[in-house]
Motif scaffolding. Structure first.
Motif, mmCIF file in Angstrom:
data_model
loop_
_atom_site.group_PDB
_atom_site.id
_atom_site.type_symbol
_atom_site.label_atom_id
_atom_site.label_comp_id
_atom_site.label_asym_id
_atom_site.label_seq_id
_atom_site.Cartn_x
_atom_site.Cartn_y
_atom_site.Cartn_z
ATOM 1 N N UNK A 285 0.862 -1.184 0.000
ATOM 2 C CA UNK A 285 0.000 0.000 0.000
ATOM 3 C C UNK A 285 0.904 1.241 0.000
ATOM 4 N N UNK A 286 1.322 1.656 -1.191
ATOM 5 C CA UNK A 286 2.325 2.708 -1.294
ATOM 6 C C UNK A 286 1.806 4.041 -0.765
ATOM 7 N N UNK A 287 0.537 4.316 -0.978
ATOM 8 C CA UNK A 287 -0.013 5.594 -0.508
ATOM 9 C C UNK A 287 0.033 5.671 1.018
ATOM 10 N N UNK A 288 -0.390 4.595 1.683
ATOM 11 C CA UNK A 288 -0.345 4.562 3.147
ATOM 12 C C UNK A 288 1.099 4.624 3.648
ATOM 13 N N UNK A 289 1.992 3.892 3.010
ATOM 14 C CA UNK A 289 3.389 3.885 3.443
ATOM 15 C C UNK A 289 4.020 5.258 3.314
ATOM 16 N N UNK A 290 3.714 5.953 2.212
ATOM 17 C CA UNK A 290 4.285 7.294 2.036
ATOM 18 C C UNK A 290 3.786 8.254 3.112
ATOM 19 N N UNK A 291 2.492 8.172 3.429
ATOM 20 C CA UNK A 291 1.938 9.077 4.444
ATOM 21 C C UNK A 291 2.559 8.804 5.812
ATOM 22 N N UNK A 292 2.645 7.527 6.188
ATOM 23 C CA UNK A 292 3.186 7.183 7.503
ATOM 24 C C UNK A 292 4.675 7.522 7.579
ATOM 25 N N UNK A 293 5.408 7.247 6.514
ATOM 26 C CA UNK A 293 6.835 7.586 6.520
ATOM 27 C C UNK A 293 7.059 9.085 6.599
ATOM 28 N N UNK A 294 6.192 9.861 5.957
ATOM 29 C CA UNK A 294 6.294 11.316 6.079
ATOM 30 C C UNK A 294 6.022 11.770 7.515
ATOM 31 N N UNK B 20 8.665 13.683 10.003
ATOM 32 C CA UNK B 20 8.337 14.891 10.744
ATOM 33 C C UNK B 20 8.562 14.749 12.234
ATOM 34 N N UNK B 21 8.279 13.563 12.799
ATOM 35 C CA UNK B 21 8.502 13.340 14.224
ATOM 36 C C UNK B 21 9.979 13.404 14.576
ATOM 37 N N UNK B 22 10.841 12.950 13.664
ATOM 38 C CA UNK B 22 12.281 12.994 13.932
ATOM 39 C C UNK B 22 12.833 14.403 13.711
ATOM 40 N N UNK B 23 12.375 15.074 12.649
ATOM 41 C CA UNK B 23 12.893 16.406 12.333
ATOM 42 C C UNK B 23 12.460 17.465 13.337
ATOM 43 N N UNK B 24 11.422 17.163 14.125
ATOM 44 C CA UNK B 24 10.913 18.173 15.055
ATOM 45 C C UNK B 24 11.941 18.579 16.107
ATOM 46 N N UNK B 25 12.867 17.700 16.455
ATOM 47 C CA UNK B 25 13.849 18.033 17.480
ATOM 48 C C UNK B 25 15.268 18.097 16.980
ATOM 49 N N UNK B 26 15.474 18.146 15.657
ATOM 50 C CA UNK B 26 16.830 18.116 15.124
ATOM 51 C C UNK B 26 17.612 19.397 15.407
ATOM 52 N N UNK B 27 16.944 20.504 15.655
ATOM 53 C CA UNK B 27 17.659 21.758 15.862
ATOM 54 C C UNK B 27 18.087 22.011 17.295
ATOM 55 N N UNK B 28 17.816 21.075 18.207
ATOM 56 C CA UNK B 28 18.153 21.299 19.612
ATOM 57 C C UNK B 28 19.642 21.088 19.852
ATOM 58 N N UNK C 243 13.068 14.719 22.171
ATOM 59 C CA UNK C 243 13.094 13.599 21.226
ATOM 60 C C UNK C 243 12.194 12.443 21.573
ATOM 61 N N UNK C 244 11.134 12.677 22.355
ATOM 62 C CA UNK C 244 10.205 11.580 22.647
ATOM 63 C C UNK C 244 9.514 11.067 21.409
ATOM 64 N N UNK C 245 9.082 11.975 20.553
ATOM 65 C CA UNK C 245 8.432 11.568 19.309
ATOM 66 C C UNK C 245 9.422 10.841 18.398
ATOM 67 N N UNK C 246 10.659 11.338 18.339
ATOM 68 C CA UNK C 246 11.655 10.704 17.473
ATOM 69 C C UNK C 246 11.967 9.279 17.929
ATOM 70 N N UNK C 247 11.989 9.072 19.233
ATOM 71 C CA UNK C 247 12.254 7.724 19.730
ATOM 72 C C UNK C 247 11.195 6.733 19.270
ATOM 73 N N UNK C 248 9.932 7.144 19.367
ATOM 74 C CA UNK C 248 8.868 6.243 18.933
ATOM 75 C C UNK C 248 8.850 6.067 17.425
ATOM 76 N N UNK C 249 9.292 7.076 16.692
ATOM 77 C CA UNK C 249 9.403 6.918 15.238
ATOM 78 C C UNK C 249 10.437 5.855 14.883
ATOM 79 N N UNK C 250 11.579 5.885 15.564
ATOM 80 C CA UNK C 250 12.615 4.876 15.309
ATOM 81 C C UNK C 250 12.114 3.491 15.692
#
Length: 805
Positions: A166-175, A179-187, A202-209
């Motif tokens: 399901x490429x459409x679903x995969x693209x949305x979830x990967x995006x 975004x969850x990882x990029x939210x804390x990259x500037x700290x 980085x709580x969101x980034x941890x769950x993304x990983x």
């Protein structure tokens, strides 16, 4: 009658499960009752938002609101127009202003999540809408609800990709994960040395990983974009997020949930140890408490060792291969390691070094600053020094400049290989040097090599094995660096050919398949057996099996999964001849026959010469038959380059596409041929080494590509067996007693077939007391000195201790 209808309506509005059942049976008939409850729901929704913002929340109203939400969601498919805004309303309740902070909490939040999952199961909302709500909610919910959300996300994505991607679903979830990882990259990077200092991000980034890791492990996501998410997380300011991403590439299964459970188990074991130690200090210390203390300490050490062993897990080789820009990724890893050297702990730096070295080895990268950085860790008293040596060796390849590696080799020799350290340290140093030189032989100096191979005369087995391994390596790759007496017979005879290619030059491409003549002889023997023992040699062409389907069974499993295949290519089918040329610059010309190479030209000239000498008639026919008999031998015969004859192309390779089953048979035939040579004693030590290599390759067939990487055991080498302690000896003894009768004499035992007299020990036990007091043994005991009594008493105490254990 109207009164009964009125009372019935009041009853229905107060009994939501009954009304829900009736609405599902007749949606149109109970539309008014549904609208009444829906308006009630909207009023409580506005009240819930205002009470939450004001800080006043009534438990009774929250419970009624939860029941209404469940009711509306249960019958939402019956009234799609009226409930079109239901998903947006529930999303606002869970996510608030979009920052992930929930407006509601407690049981009401759990009820909303369960109802959203129910709407997804009924296909009222799509997977994308559900995941866009649940993913940002992960870091802001308690553990009980988090496990439900996580299981829901993983199951939904896996189900959606079960039949087709399901490429459409995969693209949305990967995006979303990006975004969850990029939210804390500037700290700002805090590091993991001062734990508790600074704000945790980085709580969101941890769950993304974690999501990426789980989906990769389950085989749902295995593309380059998934790897890009983990690659981005490897440079996150939060070291916990970095560590999770590094473990993803290293192949270790260290996730946040498992890691936290592991840490909690270790902490509990440590608390048990301290509790028993405290009880022994303040109370009576008996043997029972000592045994309990020993058991809990053993349990704690086992849990700690299990965690340590998980660090050296199988690397995630496919993920390393799918990196988009390996050179940039490696340079950023080194820059992160070098810049925050004082902020990161040693364990975290070791993770970065391991990943950097594997990326450098897999993609043949040159990050030259890494070798100058790693020099300061090359000391034998350094913690985790074996991992440092493994990382160094893995980063080296044939394109690494030798000038950069020479100072590193000197440093290892100065720190590890000298009489002032233990034998294990010397063995580890020589093994590390050997692994580096195996990948880049030109980094070694002749004087240093001569000093190192002298350790083969050491009395320690590990040191001797390491030095002999280094000597054997240079006998194979570059014997010119060895003294004449150290080269050996085979290296001295082939010193002209056994020369390592110069830096920047690759080894010559292999010609043909090694041992293919064994397969040809095997097929010829099978053909002869099928013909009843009569060899049909008049036809020079070998008969190829028409049905090779059995040989292609499970070919995709047996073959190398990481090898890139370009698939089948269309060839000319117009009846035109295909032009084949040895030169890459020449282009095939349509309509002409293929050009004869040097090999074919030489064979044709020899054949013409023979025909002219023999002439026509019967002799010519005999010669043709002889030529047919020797086609296979001529095709596989090869001579040295000095004589000017090059290797002929095998006839079997021209006529048949070899299947995986054929290659497996070829390996078995090569192994049998090597065994026969060794048994005959004609091959010498070279034949024994070849046999050992073939046996090792057969044992390792089908293993993961992790064999390309080193392990700590290869650096440490063979070590002397440590003396067993008492528990290990007793365990070994008990294991040997399994499945046999109890050891001991059966003299005087009742279970014997024929009973015998009592033993002397039994007679002494039953001896009359007046006879015993006058015995010599009792009289001598009375005359003992105090010192003798102390010695015997101490011996008796020690004996009792051993018996109790």
């Amino acid at each position: 009658m109207g009164k009964s209808k009125n009372s019935r309506g009041i009853l229905l509005t107060s009994n939501l499960p009954q009304l829900q059942n009736l609405i599902k049976r007749d949606p149109k008939g109970y539309r008014e009752e549904f609208l009444t409850q829906y308006n009630h729901y909207l009023s409580l929704l506005r009240l819930q938002s205002s009470s939450t913002s004001a800080g006043t929340n009534n438990d009774k109203s929250a419970e009624l609101f939860a029941d209404l939400i469940t009711f509306i969601c249960q019958v939402a498919q019956c009234y799609p127009e009226e409930t079109k805004d239901l998903t947006v309303q529930l999303k606002d309740l869970l996510l608030g202003g979009g920052n992930g902070a929930s407006v509601v909490g407690g049981d009401l939040r759990k009820t909303i999540v369960k109802n959203l999952v129910m709407l997804r199961n009924k296909e009222v909302i799509s997977s994308i809408e559900l995941l866009q709500i649940l993913l940002p909610l992960l870091p802001h919910v308690p553990a009980s609800l988090r496990s439900l959300i996580r299981h829901t996300i993983l199951t939904d994505i896996k189900t959606s990709n079960a039949k087709t991607k399901n490429h459409r679903l995969n693209r949305v979830v990967q995006s979303l994960l990006f975004g969850m990882i990029e939210s804390g990259m500037g700290a700002e990077v805090v590091g993991d040395k001062g734990k508790g200092k600074g704000k945790e991000i980085g709580g969101e980034a941890m769950w993304a990983v974690m999501m990426v890791r789980e989906l990769w492990k389950k085989g749902v996501w295995n593309d380059a974009k998934t790897v890009s998410i983990a690659a981005l997380a490897a440079f996150h300011p939060n070291t916990k997020v970095q560590s999770a991403a590094l473990h993803f590439f290293l192949g270790s299964d260290n996730g946040t949930d498992e890691d936290s459970d592991e840490e909690e188990g270790i902490r509990e074991a440590r608390r048990d140890v301290r509790k028993i130690e405290h009880q022994m200090q303040v109370g009576k210390s008996g043997k029972k408490k000592q045994r309990m203390l020993k058991e809990v300490k053993k349990d704690e050490n086992k849990k700690r060792q299990d965690k340590v062993d998980r660090v050296g897990a199988i690397p995630n080789f496919p993920a390393l291969e799918l990196l988009h820009d390996p050179q940039t990724f490696g340079e950023k890893l080194y820059d992160n390691l070098h810049r925050h050297d004082k902020q990161y702990s040693l364990d975290h730096k070791m993770l970065i070094m391991q990943l950097l070295s594997r990326v450098m080895g897999a993609h043949k990268l040159c990050v030259l600053g890494f070798y100058s950085y790693i020099i300061k860790y090359l000391t034998y008293h350094q913690l985790q020094v074996t991992l440092v040596l493994v990382s160094l060796a893995q980063s080296v390849h044939e394109l690494t400049p030798p000038d950069v590696l020479t100072p590193v080799i000197r440093k290892i020799a100065q720190e590890f290989v000298h009489p002032g350290v233990g034998a294990e340290v010397i063995a580890a140093g020589i093994n590390a040097i050997r692994e580096v030189c195996r990948r880049q032989p030109w980094c070694m100096e002749e004087d240093l090599l001569g000093d190192l191979i002298e350790y083969r005369k050491s009395k320690d087995k590990g040191v001797t094995t390491a030095a002999r391994g280094l000597l054997q390596l240079f006998r194979e790759v570059n014997p010119g660096m060895l003294k004449r007496r150290e080269r050996g017979k085979a290296a001295s005879m082939g010193i002209a050919t056994l020369q390592a290619p110069a830096y920047g030059h690759t080894a010559a491409a292999s010609e043909g398949i090694e041992g293919l003549e064994l397969l040809e002889e095997h097929f010829a023997a099978l053909k002869k057996e099928a013909n009843g023992g009569v060899s049909d040699d008049s036809d020079a062409e070998m008969v190829v099996d028409e049905d090779d389907e059995a040989g292609w069974e499970n070919w995709d499993v047996e073959s190398d999964s990481s090898s890139a295949s370009s698939g089948w290519e269309d060839v000319l089918s117009d009846g035109d001849d295909l032009v084949i040329s040895d030169s890459e610059d020449e282009k095939p010309v349509k309509g002409k026959k293929r050009k004869l190479g040097d090999d074919d030209d030489e064979v044709e000239k020899k054949t013409e010469k023979k025909r002219k000498v023999i002439g026509d008639g019967e002799e010519d026919e005999d010669e043709d038959m002889d030529d047919g008999k020797s086609v296979v031998s001529v095709a596989t015969t090869s001579m040295t380059a000095e004589s000017g004859t090059v290797k002929k192309l095998s006839l079997l390779a021209q006529q048949k596409i070899l299947t995986p089953a054929d290659f497996a048979l070829l390996n078995d035939l090569r192994l049998k041929a090597a065994q026969s040579i060794v048994e005959s004693g004609l091959g010498g030590s070279g034949a024994k080494r070849k046999l050992a290599a073939l046996e090792a390759s057969k044992r390792h067939v089908g293993e993961d590509e992790a064999s390309r990487f080193l392990t700590e055991s290869e650096i440490l080498g063979p070590r002397k067996k440590v003396k067993q302690d008492y528990e290990e000896r007793m365990e070994h003894i008990k294991k040997g007693r399994e499945g046999r009768e109890k050891f001991g004499s059966l003299k005087g035992k009742k279970n014997k077939e024929t009973k015998s007299s009592s033993t002397n020990r039994e007679k002494q036990r039953n001896k009359p007391i007046m006879m015993a007091v006058h015995s010599n043994k009792v009289l001598q005991k009375k005359k003992q000195s105090l010192r003798d009594k102390q010695i015997k008493l101490r011996a008796a105490i020690e004996k009792q201790k051993k018996l109790k254990h």
